[in-house]
Motif scaffolding. Structure first.
Motif, mmCIF file in Angstrom:
data_model
loop_
_atom_site.group_PDB
_atom_site.id
_atom_site.type_symbol
_atom_site.label_atom_id
_atom_site.label_comp_id
_atom_site.label_asym_id
_atom_site.label_seq_id
_atom_site.Cartn_x
_atom_site.Cartn_y
_atom_site.Cartn_z
ATOM 1 N N UNK A 1 0.840 -1.174 0.000
ATOM 2 C CA UNK A 1 0.000 0.000 0.000
ATOM 3 C C UNK A 1 0.893 1.249 0.000
ATOM 4 N N UNK A 2 0.557 2.200 -0.851
ATOM 5 C CA UNK A 2 1.288 3.456 -0.936
ATOM 6 C C UNK A 2 0.316 4.605 -0.670
ATOM 7 N N UNK A 3 0.824 5.631 0.000
ATOM 8 C CA UNK A 3 0.012 6.797 0.348
ATOM 9 C C UNK A 3 0.681 8.051 -0.198
ATOM 10 N N UNK A 4 -0.103 8.870 -0.887
ATOM 11 C CA UNK A 4 0.394 10.110 -1.470
ATOM 12 C C UNK A 4 -0.432 11.275 -0.931
ATOM 13 N N UNK A 5 0.261 12.269 -0.411
ATOM 14 C CA UNK A 5 -0.374 13.485 0.088
ATOM 15 C C UNK A 5 0.004 14.612 -0.874
ATOM 16 N N UNK A 6 -0.961 15.071 -1.640
ATOM 17 C CA UNK A 6 -0.742 16.159 -2.591
ATOM 18 C C UNK A 6 -1.089 17.447 -1.861
#
Length: 167
Positions: A1-6
């Motif tokens: 699982x990968x999490x990206x905060x833009x």
């Protein structure tokens, strides 16, 4: 699982209208907002391992204030020239070339590119405008960043300072 905060940079100052865009710093409200949102991320256990930011002064200051509020070391900050005047392909490349051992990253930059990028990644939820210091969080069911594709992200949350101050 990968999490990206833009994350869009915090509110910038226009006190010196002749200052080049790249050199514009944060205004006091922007500094307050960046610290607040960094604390919010930490409190809610959404701390990225890496922050990739535009090197523009307002984005750099936002990245540093967020990192400080989350107790991230300065070594977690990376400034990439291609984020400043980014095209979607630039942002996609930055994200997909992250090392697989990184599970969560923040990308700090500018509109309209960030709003467009957020919409490129999420299929069912779309954003009209990422406000200053706004955070659009996306989760990907992949093991490697390079496996991320358009519309493959699952929307997690959308937070921004005014959402909290107006309560």
């Amino acid at each position: 699982m990968k999490y990206l905060y833009i994350i869009r940079h915090a509110k910038s100052s226009w006190e010196e209208p002749l200052l080049p865009d790249f050199q514009r710093p944060l205004k006091k409200r922007g500094m307050r907002d960046a610290k607040f949102m960094g604390k919010w991320l930490k409190k809610n256990k959404h701390v990225p391992e890496v922050i990739v930011s535009s090197p523009a002064i307002r984005a750099r200051q936002t990245a540093e204030l967020l990192a400080d509020a989350m107790n991230l070391p300065l070594t977690a900050l990376h400034f990439d020239d291609s984020v400043y005047d980014a095209q979607l392909a630039d942002l996609f490349s930055i994200v997909t070339r992250q090392e697989a051992k990184i599970n969560a990253m923040a990308l700090i930059g500018h509109n309209p590119a960030l709003t467009d990028f957020a919409n490129l990644l999420t299929q069912n939820v779309h954003l009209q405008n990422l406000p200053t210091c706004g955070i659009w969080a996306v989760q990907f069911r992949v093991k490697r960043w390079e496996d991320i594709q358009e519309d493959s992200g699952q929307f997690l949350f959308f937070e921004y300072p005014k959402k909290h101050y107006d309560k």
